[in-house]
Design a protein around this motif. Sequence first.
Motif, PDB file in Angstrom:
ATOM      1  N   MET A 127      45.444  45.010  41.395  1.00 54.96           N
ATOM      2  CA  MET A 127      45.110  43.667  42.105  1.00 54.96           C
ATOM      3  C   MET A 127      45.715  43.484  43.508  1.00 54.96           C
ATOM      4  O   MET A 127      44.989  42.917  44.236  1.00 54.96           O
ATOM      5  CB  MET A 127      45.524  42.719  41.026  1.00 54.96           C
ATOM      6  N   LYS A 128      46.904  44.147  43.767  1.00 55.28           N
ATOM      7  CA  LYS A 128      47.216  44.023  45.250  1.00 55.28           C
ATOM      8  C   LYS A 128      46.524  44.865  46.151  1.00 55.28           C
ATOM      9  O   LYS A 128      46.128  44.149  47.081  1.00 55.28           O
ATOM     10  CB  LYS A 128      48.858  44.603  45.171  1.00 55.28           C
ATOM     11  N   ASN A 129      46.070  45.993  45.779  1.00 52.51           N
ATOM     12  CA  ASN A 129      44.864  46.640  46.534  1.00 52.51           C
ATOM     13  C   ASN A 129      43.725  45.808  46.869  1.00 52.51           C
ATOM     14  O   ASN A 129      43.023  45.690  47.779  1.00 52.51           O
ATOM     15  CB  ASN A 129      44.672  48.290  46.001  1.00 52.51           C
ATOM     16  N   LEU A 130      43.317  45.338  45.863  1.00 52.64           N
ATOM     17  CA  LEU A 130      41.934  44.534  45.976  1.00 52.64           C
ATOM     18  C   LEU A 130      42.213  43.391  46.867  1.00 52.64           C
ATOM     19  O   LEU A 130      41.480  43.075  47.782  1.00 52.64           O
ATOM     20  CB  LEU A 130      41.503  43.898  44.506  1.00 52.64           C
ATOM     21  N   TYR A 131      43.385  42.596  46.810  1.00 54.28           N
ATOM     22  CA  TYR A 131      43.634  41.601  47.879  1.00 54.28           C
ATOM     23  C   TYR A 131      43.796  41.988  49.124  1.00 54.28           C
ATOM     24  O   TYR A 131      43.271  41.352  49.942  1.00 54.28           O
ATOM     25  CB  TYR A 131      44.823  40.915  47.241  1.00 54.28           C
ATOM     26  N   THR A 132      44.317  43.200  49.260  1.00 57.88           N
ATOM     27  CA  THR A 132      44.565  43.596  50.557  1.00 57.88           C
ATOM     28  C   THR A 132      43.364  44.140  51.190  1.00 57.88           C
ATOM     29  O   THR A 132      43.181  43.851  52.437  1.00 57.88           O
ATOM     30  CB  THR A 132      45.559  45.000  50.480  1.00 57.88           C
ATOM     31  N   ALA A 133      42.368  44.634  50.430  1.00 64.12           N
ATOM     32  CA  ALA A 133      41.077  45.153  51.079  1.00 64.12           C
ATOM     33  C   ALA A 133      40.398  43.856  51.308  1.00 64.12           C
ATOM     34  O   ALA A 133      39.973  43.563  52.434  1.00 64.12           O
ATOM     35  CB  ALA A 133      40.248  45.847  49.741  1.00 64.12           C
TER      36      ALA A 133
ATOM     37  N   PRO B   6      43.985  49.421  32.502  1.00 64.55           N
ATOM     38  CA  PRO B   6      45.305  50.597  32.584  1.00 64.55           C
ATOM     39  C   PRO B   6      46.509  49.922  32.427  1.00 64.55           C
ATOM     40  O   PRO B   6      46.374  48.538  32.020  1.00 64.55           O
ATOM     41  CB  PRO B   6      45.144  50.674  34.261  1.00 64.55           C
ATOM     42  N   PRO B   7      47.697  50.472  32.520  1.00 61.48           N
ATOM     43  CA  PRO B   7      49.107  49.785  32.112  1.00 61.48           C
ATOM     44  C   PRO B   7      49.137  48.520  33.130  1.00 61.48           C
ATOM     45  O   PRO B   7      48.529  48.495  34.217  1.00 61.48           O
ATOM     46  CB  PRO B   7      49.860  50.783  32.144  1.00 61.48           C
ATOM     47  N   LYS B   8      50.085  47.801  32.650  1.00 60.87           N
ATOM     48  CA  LYS B   8      50.325  46.426  33.298  1.00 60.87           C
ATOM     49  C   LYS B   8      50.665  46.877  34.752  1.00 60.87           C
ATOM     50  O   LYS B   8      50.252  46.259  36.015  1.00 60.87           O
ATOM     51  CB  LYS B   8      51.186  45.809  32.902  1.00 60.87           C
ATOM     52  N   ASP B   9      51.635  47.847  35.131  1.00 62.93           N
ATOM     53  CA  ASP B   9      51.974  48.342  36.313  1.00 62.93           C
ATOM     54  C   ASP B   9      50.813  48.547  37.290  1.00 62.93           C
ATOM     55  O   ASP B   9      50.729  48.170  38.391  1.00 62.93           O
ATOM     56  CB  ASP B   9      53.193  49.279  36.396  1.00 62.93           C
ATOM     57  N   VAL B  10      50.082  49.401  36.708  1.00 63.46           N
ATOM     58  CA  VAL B  10      48.853  49.995  37.455  1.00 63.46           C
ATOM     59  C   VAL B  10      47.968  48.655  37.637  1.00 63.46           C
ATOM     60  O   VAL B  10      47.421  48.712  38.816  1.00 63.46           O
ATOM     61  CB  VAL B  10      48.166  51.012  36.572  1.00 63.46           C
ATOM     62  N   ARG B  11      47.649  47.718  36.789  1.00 67.75           N
ATOM     63  CA  ARG B  11      46.874  46.718  36.993  1.00 67.75           C
ATOM     64  C   ARG B  11      47.460  45.645  38.160  1.00 67.75           C
ATOM     65  O   ARG B  11      46.701  45.331  39.034  1.00 67.75           O
ATOM     66  CB  ARG B  11      46.797  45.702  35.832  1.00 67.75           C
TER      67      ARG B  11
END
Length: 87
Positions: free
Chosen positions: A41-47, A32-37
């Motif tokens: 990644m932020k959501n993965l770290y939060t999870a 996906p685009p850089k912003d979405v990436r």
Amino acid sequence: MAQKEELKPESLEQEVEELRKSVFKLLELFLPPKDVRKEIMKNLYTAELSLLKVFKTLLDYKVSQIERKIEEKEEKKRERVKKVEVE
């Protein structure tokens, strides 16, 4: 013969370069685009953080249960050892 040996590495280098370019094109299609990436990644770290906090909470709870059991057993031992003074 010397010319054939020189041509093989060049053609191999070209093939590797073409493969590399095609892999990058495929990655660009799937990534996906850089912003979405960054958001992913932020959501993965939060999870991951949330999951670790759950484990920490469960571990803390289990430790406190075991500590209470140990304290109860120590108190029972102390009660048995107490001497009663007789006048």
